[in-house]
Design an enzyme around this catalytic site. Structure first.
Site, mmCIF file in Angstrom:
data_model
loop_
_atom_site.group_PDB
_atom_site.id
_atom_site.type_symbol
_atom_site.label_atom_id
_atom_site.label_comp_id
_atom_site.label_asym_id
_atom_site.label_seq_id
_atom_site.Cartn_x
_atom_site.Cartn_y
_atom_site.Cartn_z
ATOM 1 N N VAL A 122 45.090 15.805 56.379
ATOM 2 C CA VAL A 122 44.429 16.780 57.238
ATOM 3 C C VAL A 122 43.399 17.535 56.403
ATOM 4 C CG1 VAL A 122 44.726 18.805 58.671
ATOM 5 C CG2 VAL A 122 46.464 17.017 58.664
ATOM 6 N N PRO A 123 42.136 17.238 56.623
ATOM 7 C CA PRO A 123 41.050 17.848 55.849
ATOM 8 C C PRO A 123 40.844 19.316 56.151
ATOM 9 C CG PRO A 123 40.144 16.564 57.649
ATOM 10 C CD PRO A 123 41.625 16.372 57.690
ATOM 11 N N CYS A 124 41.750 20.128 55.715
ATOM 12 C CA CYS A 124 41.649 21.560 55.982
ATOM 13 C C CYS A 124 40.443 22.161 55.256
ATOM 14 C CB CYS A 124 42.918 22.272 55.554
ATOM 15 S SG CYS A 124 43.493 21.795 53.934
ATOM 16 N N HIS A 125 39.908 21.421 54.315
ATOM 17 C CA HIS A 125 38.764 21.945 53.570
ATOM 18 C C HIS A 125 37.472 21.797 54.354
ATOM 19 C CE1 HIS A 125 39.029 17.652 52.563
ATOM 20 N NE2 HIS A 125 37.717 17.699 52.501
#
Length: 107
Positions: free
Chosen positions: A54-57
């Site tokens: 999950v690319p929370c960035h």
DNA sequence: ACCGTGACGGCGA
DNA sequence: TTCGCCGCCACGG
């Protein structure tokens, strides 16, 4: 075993649809998942059990700010987040996303 | 550019 | 299970 609420799953699922090289704001992501609270999105990301999956960035603030990363609004975590974004082709200067044209991901 | 207010969901007590 | 407080925000003044 990580206990995730439906809300969090929706957030993660929506975030998963965001490809590399693109970013989305908390508000827009909130809109996608069907909630009116962008902060709740941040809260969900903060407790994000899946790191690279999950690319929370790729989630930034509406004003272009990097926002936070792994529970920190500043510090080396943010610097790392900035590095990841730059690595994906996102221009980040002074903690702000410059290439904001593609912040909106059309679902 | 900075500060204050608004609003919603999660989490702990 | 219910109440209250905090948060990776958004927006207006």
């Amino acid at each position: 075993m990580v206990r995730t609420t439906e809300f969090q799953e929706k957030v993660y699922h929506a975030l998963r649809k965001v490809p590399a090289g693109k970013v989305i704001t908390y508000g827009d992501l909130a809109s996608v998942v069907g909630v009116a609270s962008a902060q709740a999105i941040g809260g969900a990301l903060k407790r994000n059990p899946y790191s690279p999956q999950v690319p929370c960035h790729r989630v930034v603030s509406s004003d272009g700010s990097i926002g936070g990363f792994m529970g920190c609004t500043e510090g080396e975590q943010i610097d790392r987040k900035t590095g990841l974004l730059r690595n994906e082709g996102i221009k980040v200067v002074d903690g702000k996303v410059k290439d904001f044209s593609r912040r909106r991901f059309i679902f």
